[in-house]
Design an enzyme around this catalytic site. Structure first.
Site, PDB file in Angstrom:
ATOM      1  CG  HIS A 210      45.367  32.191  45.927  1.00 41.74           C
ATOM      2  ND1 HIS A 210      44.257  31.384  45.904  1.00 41.74           N
ATOM      3  CD2 HIS A 210      46.009  31.991  44.749  1.00 41.74           C
ATOM      4  CE1 HIS A 210      44.231  30.726  44.756  1.00 41.74           C
ATOM      5  NE2 HIS A 210      45.272  31.065  44.037  1.00 41.74           N
ATOM      6  NE  ARG A 211      41.868  31.878  41.140  1.00 45.83           N
ATOM      7  CZ  ARG A 211      42.660  31.341  40.220  1.00 45.83           C
ATOM      8  NH1 ARG A 211      43.407  32.129  39.460  1.00 45.83           N
ATOM      9  NH2 ARG A 211      42.703  30.044  40.046  1.00 45.83           N
TER      10      ARG A 211
END
Length: 372
Positions: A210-211
């Site tokens: 998700h980063r």
């Protein structure tokens, strides 16, 4: 004599994301009606927010700020203004923030602006990577806090090296330990989970990404998905809304997702259950690195840097995006039983499951010293 229990609603707990709810859930339960839960709305998807309140059997937030999406600056600015107005009206005796989110830094700034004692849970983590927005958030919160709850001796050393006085720091352990141990489904429920997803124990890989450094650039995201698809075991990928939005705008990325077992974001107990039954995990999540040390599973950390060095070399290894992902994963899979046995004998560096109680004891002592 133990400190007196604070008045009802006197401690504002500012949170806004899944990790904050996980890390503060038991703290809130131990403080009971002394807390006033303030949800900024940084995570507004139910799978990343309200589902986690249900998992910890927490009451609904007392205040919903509705910050929602937007840039980092917009989120922090909106949350700061709303918190400043709220604190003016409610005059909390203390404010608790956790970690390194936009919600945490907004809560820290708002408390400081109103002269309210600030508690930072999970203080002292450092990646020493200024490219990470989270690094700036956590540094600001630490230097504003009156009580810094450091999870490990390494975290404490980081704080002391920055000139933060020893009197403000307490080593508590990490509250993730009790979160995992209390919400991990038992063996029968885990068997049902495996059957639901048509998986065999120890025969699949669980992955999350998700980063921004991994999902915002399409070439990077495609490389990650391609490396995952090449692995010889099924890869289960609970798809974060940020990743889903990015992938949905690109046909090639969507095709790569089709080679994996993509599922919706999972309730936290279900995610823990699959983690415990997996062969290994591949993720850019900080929380997964911690959870792996409790569940005794190896995790491949795909990031430029990590603020959790305590697990590197035991439960975790960090790699850059590219072929090293597959090379390391294949080496682990080649001798998986021995690796699992080795990790099973290593204690988690994050404590014995009493971090929430230690945190609450330190908060009550802070309030007693403040005359609350």
């Amino acid at each position: 004599m133990s400190p007196q229990h604070p008045p009802r609603g006197s401690i504002a707990v500012v949170l806004g994301t899944r990790p904050e709810i996980i890390k503060l859930g038991h703290v809130i339960r131990l403080l009971g009606d002394a807390t006033s839960i303030v949800h900024t709305g940084q995570h507004y998807d139910a799978s990343l927010s309200s589902d986690f309140f249900d998992a910890f059997q927490l009451p609904a937030p007392d205040h919903q700020l509705g910050v929602g999406g937007g840039s980092r600056g917009a989120q922090i600015g909106s949350a700061l203004q709303a918190l400043d107005e709220l604190f003016l009206k409610t005059e909390p005796a203390a404010v608790i923030v956790q970690g390194d989110t936009n919600s945490a830094v907004a809560g820290a700034l708002a408390a400081n602006a109103r002269g309210i004692p600030l508690v930072h849970v999970e203080a002292g983590l450092r990646s020493f990577d200024r490219r990470m927005p989270e690094e700036h958030n956590r540094v600001i919160a630490d230097h504003l806090a009156d009580l810094l709850c450091a999870p490990t001796a390494t975290s404490r050393s980081n704080l002391l090296a920055e000139g933060i006085s020893e009197e403000r720091i307490v080593i508590t352990g990490n509250t993730v330990v009790e979160a995992v141990t209390s919400l991990l489904p038992d063996a029968s429920v885990r068997r049902s989970l495996l059957a639901e997803f048509n998986l065999e124990p120890g025969e699949f890989i669980l992955s999350t990404f998700h980063r921004p450094e991994n999902v915002d650039d399409l070439h990077t995201l495609r490389t990650i998905l391609d490396e995952l698809a090449r692995l010889p075991k099924p890869v289960v990928l609970p798809l974060h809304p940020r990743t889903a939005a990015r992938a949905g705008r690109d046909l090639a990325t969507s095709k790569l997702l089709g080679q994996l077992r993509v599922v919706e974001p999972l309730p936290y107990p279900a995610f823990l259950g699959l983690s415990a039954e997996s062969a290994m995990m591949i993720s850019d999540s900080g929380g997964v690195q911690e959870e792996a040390s409790v569940l005794k599973r190896p995790v491949l950390v795909v990031r430029r840097s990590t603020e959790r060095p305590e697990v590197i070399g035991t439960f975790a290894e960090r790699v850059e995006v590219g072929p090293d992902m597959g090379t390391t994963a294949l080496a682990w899979l080649a001798d998986l039983p021995a690796l699992h046995e080795k990790l099973g004998a290593i204690a988690s560096p994050y404590g014995d499951g009493t971090a929430s109680k230690r945190t609450v004891d330190a908060i009550l002592e802070l309030l007693a010293d403040s005359g609350v």
